[in-house]
Design a protein around this motif. Structure first.
Motif, PDB file in Angstrom:
ATOM      1  N   ARG A 101       0.831  -1.209   0.000  1.00  0.00           N
ATOM      2  CA  ARG A 101       0.000   0.000   0.000  1.00  0.00           C
ATOM      3  C   ARG A 101       0.867   1.261   0.000  1.00  0.00           C
ATOM      4  O   ARG A 101       0.543   2.239  -0.663  1.00  0.00           O
ATOM      5  CB  ARG A 101      -0.943  -0.009   1.207  1.00  0.00           C
ATOM      6  N   ASN A 102       1.963   1.243   0.731  1.00  0.00           N
ATOM      7  CA  ASN A 102       2.844   2.408   0.797  1.00  0.00           C
ATOM      8  C   ASN A 102       3.509   2.665  -0.563  1.00  0.00           C
ATOM      9  O   ASN A 102       3.593   3.802  -1.012  1.00  0.00           O
ATOM     10  CB  ASN A 102       3.904   2.202   1.874  1.00  0.00           C
ATOM     11  N   ARG A 103       3.973   1.610  -1.209  1.00  0.00           N
ATOM     12  CA  ARG A 103       4.631   1.756  -2.522  1.00  0.00           C
ATOM     13  C   ARG A 103       3.666   2.242  -3.582  1.00  0.00           C
ATOM     14  O   ARG A 103       4.040   2.978  -4.486  1.00  0.00           O
ATOM     15  CB  ARG A 103       5.260   0.434  -2.932  1.00  0.00           C
ATOM     16  N   ALA A 104       2.406   1.829  -3.492  1.00  0.00           N
ATOM     17  CA  ALA A 104       1.411   2.211  -4.490  1.00  0.00           C
ATOM     18  C   ALA A 104       0.762   3.561  -4.171  1.00  0.00           C
ATOM     19  O   ALA A 104       0.030   4.096  -4.987  1.00  0.00           O
ATOM     20  CB  ALA A 104       0.339   1.140  -4.570  1.00  0.00           C
ATOM     21  N   GLY A 105       1.031   4.092  -2.966  1.00  0.00           N
ATOM     22  CA  GLY A 105       0.412   5.361  -2.589  1.00  0.00           C
ATOM     23  C   GLY A 105      -1.072   5.233  -2.362  1.00  0.00           C
ATOM     24  O   GLY A 105      -1.820   6.180  -2.602  1.00  0.00           O
ATOM     25  N   MET A 106      -1.516   4.092  -1.904  1.00  0.00           N
ATOM     26  CA  MET A 106      -2.949   3.852  -1.723  1.00  0.00           C
ATOM     27  C   MET A 106      -3.494   4.615  -0.512  1.00  0.00           C
ATOM     28  O   MET A 106      -2.872   4.665   0.524  1.00  0.00           O
ATOM     29  CB  MET A 106      -3.200   2.354  -1.549  1.00  0.00           C
ATOM     30  N   GLY A 107      -4.663   5.205  -0.683  1.00  0.00           N
ATOM     31  CA  GLY A 107      -5.354   5.865   0.415  1.00  0.00           C
ATOM     32  C   GLY A 107      -4.865   7.272   0.702  1.00  0.00           C
ATOM     33  O   GLY A 107      -5.194   7.849   1.721  1.00  0.00           O
ATOM     34  N   GLU A 108      -4.095   7.822  -0.197  1.00  0.00           N
ATOM     35  CA  GLU A 108      -3.566   9.188   0.048  1.00  0.00           C
ATOM     36  C   GLU A 108      -4.354  10.214  -0.706  1.00  0.00           C
ATOM     37  O   GLU A 108      -4.953   9.996  -1.679  1.00  0.00           O
ATOM     38  CB  GLU A 108      -2.101   9.258  -0.367  1.00  0.00           C
TER      39      GLU A 108
END
Length: 108
Positions: A101-108
């Protein structure tokens, strides 16, 4: 005439907090790392984690802190803070999900 102790205001010295004297990005990074350290410490206390595990986590976090703050300041990397392996031998499923999720930038 008497006043309540709680109503008495005490003047603080005009010394700025260390976090107030750093650039905003560095301040955000340090605050986030403080939160993470408190999270690790709270989990360690609540679940009675082994000291070796807590020390390993905090040493790794310190390497991250040094590398990140050196990058922000434009300083060269120092090899002594780099982990010996590129990836931990085992990763918990929750950690793997967070990394994705952090690498994909999910939820930002």
């Amino acid at each position: 005439m008497s006043t309540d102790a709680s109503a008495t205001q005490i003047k603080k010295a005009e010394t700025p907090d260390p976090i107030d004297s750093v650039p905003p990005t560095e301040s955000l990074v340090r605050a986030a790392l403080d939160d993470i350290a408190l999270l690790v410490g709270g989990a360690a206390a609540l679940h009675q984690l082994e000291d070796d595990l807590v020390w390993t986590l905090t040493k790794r976090m310190d390497r991250i802190r040094v590398r990140l703050l050196r990058d922000l300041k434009g300083l060269a990397h120092r090899d002594e803070f780099e982990p010996k392996t590129t990836k931990p031998p085992r990763v918990h499923a929750a950690v793997e999900e967070f990394l994705i999720r952090n690498r994909a930038g999910m939820g930002e």
